[in-house]
Design a protein around this motif. Sequence first.
Motif, PDB file in Angstrom:
ATOM      1  N   PRO A   8       0.932  -1.414  -0.035  1.00 58.70           N
ATOM      2  CA  PRO A   8       0.016  -0.089  -0.103  1.00 58.70           C
ATOM      3  C   PRO A   8       0.859   1.260  -0.024  1.00 58.70           C
ATOM      4  O   PRO A   8       1.905   1.119   0.681  1.00 58.70           O
ATOM      5  CB  PRO A   8      -0.854  -0.124   1.240  1.00 58.70           C
ATOM      6  N   SER A   9       0.518   2.198  -0.761  1.00 53.60           N
ATOM      7  CA  SER A   9       1.267   3.435  -0.703  1.00 53.60           C
ATOM      8  C   SER A   9       0.974   4.252   0.428  1.00 53.60           C
ATOM      9  O   SER A   9       1.781   5.320   0.731  1.00 53.60           O
ATOM     10  CB  SER A   9       0.968   4.224  -2.095  1.00 53.60           C
ATOM     11  N   GLY A  10      -0.003   4.075   1.178  1.00 58.32           N
ATOM     12  CA  GLY A  10      -0.268   5.099   2.226  1.00 58.32           C
ATOM     13  C   GLY A  10      -1.547   4.463   3.025  1.00 58.32           C
ATOM     14  O   GLY A  10      -1.919   3.375   2.965  1.00 58.32           O
ATOM     15  N   TYR A  11      -1.805   5.416   3.934  1.00 58.53           N
ATOM     16  CA  TYR A  11      -3.087   5.019   4.763  1.00 58.53           C
ATOM     17  C   TYR A  11      -4.368   5.466   4.069  1.00 58.53           C
ATOM     18  O   TYR A  11      -4.374   6.477   3.263  1.00 58.53           O
ATOM     19  CB  TYR A  11      -3.020   5.675   6.062  1.00 58.53           C
ATOM     20  N   LEU A  12      -5.343   4.788   4.315  1.00 60.41           N
ATOM     21  CA  LEU A  12      -6.702   4.964   3.642  1.00 60.41           C
ATOM     22  C   LEU A  12      -7.855   4.387   4.695  1.00 60.41           C
ATOM     23  O   LEU A  12      -7.560   3.347   5.145  1.00 60.41           O
ATOM     24  CB  LEU A  12      -6.953   4.379   2.278  1.00 60.41           C
ATOM     25  N   GLU A  13      -8.944   5.207   4.768  1.00 64.85           N
ATOM     26  CA  GLU A  13     -10.031   4.608   5.545  1.00 64.85           C
ATOM     27  C   GLU A  13     -11.317   4.657   4.757  1.00 64.85           C
ATOM     28  O   GLU A  13     -11.586   5.811   3.923  1.00 64.85           O
ATOM     29  CB  GLU A  13     -10.231   5.313   6.648  1.00 64.85           C
ATOM     30  N   ARG A  14     -12.342   3.643   4.810  1.00 65.84           N
ATOM     31  CA  ARG A  14     -13.407   3.560   3.931  1.00 65.84           C
ATOM     32  C   ARG A  14     -14.519   3.159   5.167  1.00 65.84           C
ATOM     33  O   ARG A  14     -14.127   2.163   5.827  1.00 65.84           O
ATOM     34  CB  ARG A  14     -13.375   2.885   2.779  1.00 65.84           C
ATOM     35  N   VAL A 125     -11.442  -0.865   0.775  1.00 64.88           N
ATOM     36  CA  VAL A 125     -10.441   0.003   1.313  1.00 64.88           C
ATOM     37  C   VAL A 125      -9.391  -0.821   0.252  1.00 64.88           C
ATOM     38  O   VAL A 125      -8.341   0.350  -0.029  1.00 64.88           O
ATOM     39  CB  VAL A 125     -10.128  -0.126   2.894  1.00 64.88           C
ATOM     40  N   LEU A 126      -8.961  -2.013   0.059  1.00 69.30           N
ATOM     41  CA  LEU A 126      -7.981  -2.475  -0.460  1.00 69.30           C
ATOM     42  C   LEU A 126      -7.972  -2.127  -1.994  1.00 69.30           C
ATOM     43  O   LEU A 126      -7.021  -1.874  -2.762  1.00 69.30           O
ATOM     44  CB  LEU A 126      -7.671  -3.746  -0.292  1.00 69.30           C
ATOM     45  N   SER A 127      -9.413  -1.937  -2.601  1.00 73.34           N
ATOM     46  CA  SER A 127      -9.460  -1.796  -3.969  1.00 73.34           C
ATOM     47  C   SER A 127      -9.047  -0.231  -4.293  1.00 73.34           C
ATOM     48  O   SER A 127      -9.030  -0.035  -5.434  1.00 73.34           O
ATOM     49  CB  SER A 127     -10.829  -2.157  -4.485  1.00 73.34           C
ATOM     50  N   GLU A 128      -9.113   0.660  -3.370  1.00 75.49           N
ATOM     51  CA  GLU A 128      -8.909   1.821  -3.604  1.00 75.49           C
ATOM     52  C   GLU A 128      -7.491   2.397  -3.256  1.00 75.49           C
ATOM     53  O   GLU A 128      -7.079   3.602  -3.657  1.00 75.49           O
ATOM     54  CB  GLU A 128      -9.847   2.870  -2.866  1.00 75.49           C
ATOM     55  N   VAL A 129      -6.921   1.845  -2.229  1.00 74.58           N
ATOM     56  CA  VAL A 129      -5.525   2.329  -1.875  1.00 74.58           C
ATOM     57  C   VAL A 129      -4.541   2.186  -2.867  1.00 74.58           C
ATOM     58  O   VAL A 129      -4.504   1.319  -3.726  1.00 74.58           O
ATOM     59  CB  VAL A 129      -4.992   1.575  -0.619  1.00 74.58           C
ATOM     60  N   GLY A 130      -3.595   3.150  -3.068  1.00 78.00           N
ATOM     61  CA  GLY A 130      -2.777   3.196  -4.247  1.00 78.00           C
ATOM     62  C   GLY A 130      -1.640   2.188  -3.639  1.00 78.00           C
ATOM     63  O   GLY A 130      -1.686   1.653  -2.546  1.00 78.00           O
ATOM     64  N   ARG A 131      -0.894   1.632  -4.826  1.00 75.97           N
ATOM     65  CA  ARG A 131       0.042   0.736  -4.548  1.00 75.97           C
ATOM     66  C   ARG A 131       1.383   1.332  -4.950  1.00 75.97           C
ATOM     67  O   ARG A 131       1.364   2.278  -5.829  1.00 75.97           O
ATOM     68  CB  ARG A 131      -0.112  -0.554  -5.579  1.00 75.97           C
ATOM     69  N   THR A 132       2.466   0.871  -4.238  1.00 77.94           N
ATOM     70  CA  THR A 132       3.734   1.286  -4.701  1.00 77.94           C
ATOM     71  C   THR A 132       4.532   0.018  -4.552  1.00 77.94           C
ATOM     72  O   THR A 132       4.121  -1.135  -4.013  1.00 77.94           O
ATOM     73  CB  THR A 132       4.547   2.494  -3.689  1.00 77.94           C
ATOM     74  N   ILE A 133       5.731  -0.201  -5.197  1.00 75.77           N
ATOM     75  CA  ILE A 133       6.471  -1.235  -5.292  1.00 75.77           C
ATOM     76  C   ILE A 133       7.639  -1.236  -4.314  1.00 75.77           C
ATOM     77  O   ILE A 133       8.427  -0.464  -4.243  1.00 75.77           O
ATOM     78  CB  ILE A 133       7.179  -1.546  -6.932  1.00 75.77           C
ATOM     79  N   GLN A 134       7.570  -2.498  -3.553  1.00 74.57           N
ATOM     80  CA  GLN A 134       8.619  -2.617  -2.468  1.00 74.57           C
ATOM     81  C   GLN A 134       9.987  -3.297  -3.030  1.00 74.57           C
ATOM     82  O   GLN A 134       9.813  -4.355  -3.365  1.00 74.57           O
ATOM     83  CB  GLN A 134       7.953  -3.262  -1.287  1.00 74.57           C
ATOM     84  N   GLN A 135      10.863  -2.371  -3.090  1.00 71.25           N
ATOM     85  CA  GLN A 135      12.158  -2.948  -3.551  1.00 71.25           C
ATOM     86  C   GLN A 135      12.871  -3.618  -2.488  1.00 71.25           C
ATOM     87  O   GLN A 135      12.937  -3.240  -1.285  1.00 71.25           O
ATOM     88  CB  GLN A 135      12.971  -1.771  -4.043  1.00 71.25           C
ATOM     89  N   SER A 136      13.476  -4.768  -2.865  1.00 73.81           N
ATOM     90  CA  SER A 136      14.181  -5.283  -1.758  1.00 73.81           C
ATOM     91  C   SER A 136      15.523  -4.561  -1.623  1.00 73.81           C
ATOM     92  O   SER A 136      15.906  -3.642  -2.156  1.00 73.81           O
ATOM     93  CB  SER A 136      14.768  -6.987  -2.245  1.00 73.81           C
ATOM     94  N   ARG A 137      15.679  -4.513  -0.291  1.00 74.37           N
ATOM     95  CA  ARG A 137      16.463  -3.662   0.388  1.00 74.37           C
ATOM     96  C   ARG A 137      17.833  -4.400   1.186  1.00 74.37           C
ATOM     97  O   ARG A 137      17.423  -5.545   1.579  1.00 74.37           O
ATOM     98  CB  ARG A 137      16.000  -2.692   1.229  1.00 74.37           C
ATOM     99  N   VAL A 138      18.786  -3.744   1.183  1.00 77.85           N
ATOM    100  CA  VAL A 138      19.989  -4.295   2.004  1.00 77.85           C
ATOM    101  C   VAL A 138      20.361  -3.269   3.471  1.00 77.85           C
ATOM    102  O   VAL A 138      20.159  -2.086   3.203  1.00 77.85           O
ATOM    103  CB  VAL A 138      21.173  -4.456   1.387  1.00 77.85           C
ATOM    104  N   GLN A 139      20.680  -3.775   4.402  1.00 79.25           N
ATOM    105  CA  GLN A 139      21.071  -3.071   5.621  1.00 79.25           C
ATOM    106  C   GLN A 139      22.347  -2.859   5.616  1.00 79.25           C
ATOM    107  O   GLN A 139      23.209  -3.780   5.221  1.00 79.25           O
ATOM    108  CB  GLN A 139      20.421  -3.701   6.847  1.00 79.25           C
ATOM    109  N   ALA A 140      22.912  -1.752   6.228  1.00 82.25           N
ATOM    110  CA  ALA A 140      24.438  -1.387   6.467  1.00 82.25           C
ATOM    111  C   ALA A 140      24.419  -0.894   8.010  1.00 82.25           C
ATOM    112  O   ALA A 140      23.588   0.019   8.344  1.00 82.25           O
ATOM    113  CB  ALA A 140      24.696  -0.567   5.272  1.00 82.25           C
ATOM    114  N   GLU A 141      25.446  -1.170   8.472  1.00 84.51           N
ATOM    115  CA  GLU A 141      25.905  -0.598   9.798  1.00 84.51           C
ATOM    116  C   GLU A 141      26.957   0.102   9.297  1.00 84.51           C
ATOM    117  O   GLU A 141      28.120  -0.247   8.811  1.00 84.51           O
ATOM    118  CB  GLU A 141      26.355  -1.612  10.835  1.00 84.51           C
TER     119      GLU A 141
END
Length: 201
Positions: A8-14, A125-141
């Motif tokens: 989901p690209s953000g919060y939505l309420e219906r 609510v799920l049919s209206e919420v925007g979508r964004t693509i979650q890219q796989s990420r790496v962590q670094a210290e």
Amino acid sequence: MSKDYPVPSGYLERETEVKKSRFIARVYPVSSRDEVREHVARAHQDYPDARHVCWAYQIGRPGSAAEAAMNDDGEPSGTAGKPILNVIQHKDMGDVLVIVVRYFGGIKLGAGGLVRAYAGAAESVLSEVGRTIQQSRVQAEVVLGFADEQPLRHWCDGHEGHIESIQYSNRVNARVSVPQARASEFAAFCDAQKLDYRLET
């Protein structure tokens, strides 16, 4: 195999109504169980007199989620959390929490009616919420001097990096996440700045 997946690209309420019962559905992007707990607690605060606050979530890639759970919050078993989770899975979304708050309207819906009502609220609510693509990420210290913090923040701002946490002692210890596709750029930046870093694969 690509690790990218829709979130989901953000919060939505219906809000929907079934036989005078109000169903208030909320969707949130989430990445941890702690975030789920916070959002559920907030729903209880926002609607303290609601009869039920039911929810379901899945974290990770749809179809092979790292974690998923649901809660009927006093509704008959399997009539609230499960239909919400089924809709989430059908929508092929990851890192998603759906909460459905119910105000009882005085007319009993029966088990089948409840399943349809909770699934319908989640669907709305799920049919209206925007979508964004979650890219796989790496962590670094990263361990750096105080003067290096601003350049690090500047690099992250321009390269989709996130500073997840930062601690100050005689040095600065930062935990950074970057898109996997930019990991080599991040390493090159740290080398150029002479920063002590460790990428977690």
